[in-house]
Design an enzyme around this catalytic site. Sequence first.
Site, mmCIF file in Angstrom:
data_model
loop_
_atom_site.group_PDB
_atom_site.id
_atom_site.type_symbol
_atom_site.label_atom_id
_atom_site.label_comp_id
_atom_site.label_asym_id
_atom_site.label_seq_id
_atom_site.Cartn_x
_atom_site.Cartn_y
_atom_site.Cartn_z
ATOM 1 N N SER A 152 -6.230 39.009 78.990
ATOM 2 C CA SER A 152 -4.949 38.485 78.505
ATOM 3 C C SER A 152 -3.988 39.635 78.248
ATOM 4 O O SER A 152 -4.249 40.470 77.366
ATOM 5 C CB SER A 152 -5.154 37.707 77.204
ATOM 6 O OG SER A 152 -3.900 37.585 76.544
ATOM 7 N N HIS B 29 -4.567 36.790 82.720
ATOM 8 C CA HIS B 29 -4.203 35.680 81.827
ATOM 9 C C HIS B 29 -2.855 35.988 81.184
ATOM 10 O O HIS B 29 -2.684 37.031 80.548
ATOM 11 C CB HIS B 29 -5.291 35.517 80.767
ATOM 12 C CG HIS B 29 -5.153 34.301 79.920
ATOM 13 N ND1 HIS B 29 -5.455 33.029 80.363
ATOM 14 C CD2 HIS B 29 -4.726 34.155 78.632
ATOM 15 C CE1 HIS B 29 -5.247 32.157 79.391
ATOM 16 N NE2 HIS B 29 -4.808 32.816 78.327
ATOM 17 N N ASP C 197 -0.077 34.770 78.699
ATOM 18 C CA ASP C 197 0.090 33.864 77.546
ATOM 19 C C ASP C 197 1.553 33.628 77.226
ATOM 20 O O ASP C 197 2.229 34.512 76.687
ATOM 21 C CB ASP C 197 -0.578 34.504 76.318
ATOM 22 C CG ASP C 197 -2.059 34.287 76.304
ATOM 23 O OD1 ASP C 197 -2.802 35.232 76.001
ATOM 24 O OD2 ASP C 197 -2.499 33.149 76.581
ATOM 25 N N MET D 265 4.321 31.805 75.017
ATOM 26 C CA MET D 265 4.433 31.159 73.706
ATOM 27 C C MET D 265 5.909 30.906 73.399
ATOM 28 O O MET D 265 6.742 31.797 73.587
ATOM 29 C CB MET D 265 3.836 32.067 72.618
ATOM 30 C CG MET D 265 2.374 32.397 72.862
ATOM 31 S SD MET D 265 1.761 33.520 71.596
ATOM 32 C CE MET D 265 0.119 33.799 72.223
ATOM 33 N N HIS E 196 -0.955 30.530 80.950
ATOM 34 C CA HIS E 196 -1.345 29.655 79.827
ATOM 35 C C HIS E 196 -0.077 29.278 79.077
ATOM 36 O O HIS E 196 0.463 30.086 78.334
ATOM 37 C CB HIS E 196 -2.336 30.418 78.933
ATOM 38 C CG HIS E 196 -2.779 29.647 77.737
ATOM 39 N ND1 HIS E 196 -3.453 30.254 76.698
ATOM 40 C CD2 HIS E 196 -2.665 28.347 77.394
ATOM 41 C CE1 HIS E 196 -3.737 29.342 75.779
ATOM 42 N NE2 HIS E 196 -3.269 28.171 76.184
ATOM 43 N N MET F 288 1.673 27.807 76.276
ATOM 44 C CA MET F 288 1.606 27.297 74.909
ATOM 45 C C MET F 288 3.028 26.920 74.509
ATOM 46 O O MET F 288 3.669 27.591 73.684
ATOM 47 C CB MET F 288 1.008 28.360 73.956
ATOM 48 C CG MET F 288 -0.470 28.582 74.203
ATOM 49 S SD MET F 288 -1.084 30.116 73.504
ATOM 50 C CE MET F 288 -0.653 31.239 74.828
ATOM 51 N N MET G 133 -9.813 26.354 73.639
ATOM 52 C CA MET G 133 -9.304 27.408 72.754
ATOM 53 C C MET G 133 -10.329 27.674 71.659
ATOM 54 O O MET G 133 -10.709 26.771 70.922
ATOM 55 C CB MET G 133 -7.970 26.985 72.130
ATOM 56 C CG MET G 133 -6.798 26.967 73.100
ATOM 57 S SD MET G 133 -6.562 28.506 73.976
ATOM 58 C CE MET G 133 -6.129 29.610 72.610
ATOM 59 N N ASP H 266 -11.013 30.916 75.427
ATOM 60 C CA ASP H 266 -9.918 31.837 75.167
ATOM 61 C C ASP H 266 -9.735 32.078 73.678
ATOM 62 O O ASP H 266 -9.396 31.166 72.930
ATOM 63 C CB ASP H 266 -8.645 31.189 75.753
ATOM 64 C CG ASP H 266 -7.422 32.032 75.607
ATOM 65 O OD1 ASP H 266 -6.338 31.551 75.968
ATOM 66 O OD2 ASP H 266 -7.537 33.178 75.112
HETATM 67 C C1 DX5 Z 1 -3.951 33.055 71.931
HETATM 68 C C2 DX5 Z 1 -3.984 33.316 73.431
HETATM 69 C C3 DX5 Z 1 -5.188 34.117 73.829
HETATM 70 C C4 DX5 Z 1 -5.235 35.486 73.176
HETATM 71 C C5 DX5 Z 1 -6.606 36.100 73.379
HETATM 72 O O1 DX5 Z 1 -3.010 32.048 71.664
HETATM 73 O O2 DX5 Z 1 -4.005 32.116 74.152
HETATM 74 O O3 DX5 Z 1 -5.209 34.266 75.250
HETATM 75 O O4 DX5 Z 1 -4.253 36.319 73.751
HETATM 76 O O5 DX5 Z 1 -6.614 37.311 72.669
HETATM 77 P P1 DX5 Z 1 -7.971 37.897 72.026
HETATM 78 O O6 DX5 Z 1 -8.930 38.014 73.177
HETATM 79 O O7 DX5 Z 1 -7.527 39.189 71.454
HETATM 80 O O8 DX5 Z 1 -8.429 36.896 71.009
HETATM 81 ZN ZN ZN Z 2 -4.380 32.295 76.325
#
Ligand code: DX5
Ligand code: ZN
Length: 220
Positions: free
Chosen positions: A8, A33, A35, A37, A66, A68, A137, A175
């Site tokens: 990620s 990956h 992310d 947000m 991903h 979110m 998750m 994840d």
């Molecule tokens: C959290 C993300 C994850 C996160 C994982 O909302 O979806 O992908 O970045 O990070 P680690 O591996 O540090 O928990």
């Molecule tokens: Zn993620």
Amino acid sequence: MEYILAPSILAADFKELGRQMKSTEDNGAGYLHFDVMDGMFVPSISFGMPVLASIQGVTDQVMDVHLMVQEPIRYIEAFKQAGADLVTIHLEACKDVRASIQKIRECGLKAGLSICPETPAEAVEPYLGEVDMILVMSVHPGFGGQKFIPESLDKIRCIRRMSKERGLALDIQVDGGIYLSNVREVLDAGANVIVAGSAVFGGDPGANTSDFMEILREYE
Ligand code: DX5
Ligand code: ZN
């Protein structure tokens, strides 16, 4: 079933992003990956289409996006244009889950459906035949560096069982909070796509990737 590491980049050093991506690819990470947000579905804001577009071609990794974000159906086309190969949406964020999955399909992308820790595994049952991947998750979405929620293991087992009962070759991605110390229990539970942010980008991304891939190869 292929065992895949999806580093990620939320945890990456953005001054060195291209170089760090390359070192994860050179050491065997098949996915990247990404992310996204929006500060609404999750409390924080990360990055979006311009950053994804800017890293096109740096590696040949699968761009595993991903989302979110609230009502992700609004952004699927834009992420396709920016270079996404796979888009995962949150069941909890869609007014119409089926229509949102359909939109991913119409864009010619692989489709993932994600559930938060508080959502039971059974909630994805109606959609198992319509997606390529279920993302469980193992932390509350919004931040990297959190602690793995152990109750996630039973959810992974349940989804792997439902997939097998339907004769599906479903990818199960997990994840959040995954390290070398706990990745084996996640794989034993039935996951085959591992997201790791802090565990890969905290330190030497190439060496960390290689350590993860050594474990994943035990399951091939
Ligand atoms: C959290 C993300 C994850 C996160 C994982 O909302 O979806 O992908 O970045 O990070 P680690 O591996 O540090 O928990
Ligand atoms: Zn993620």
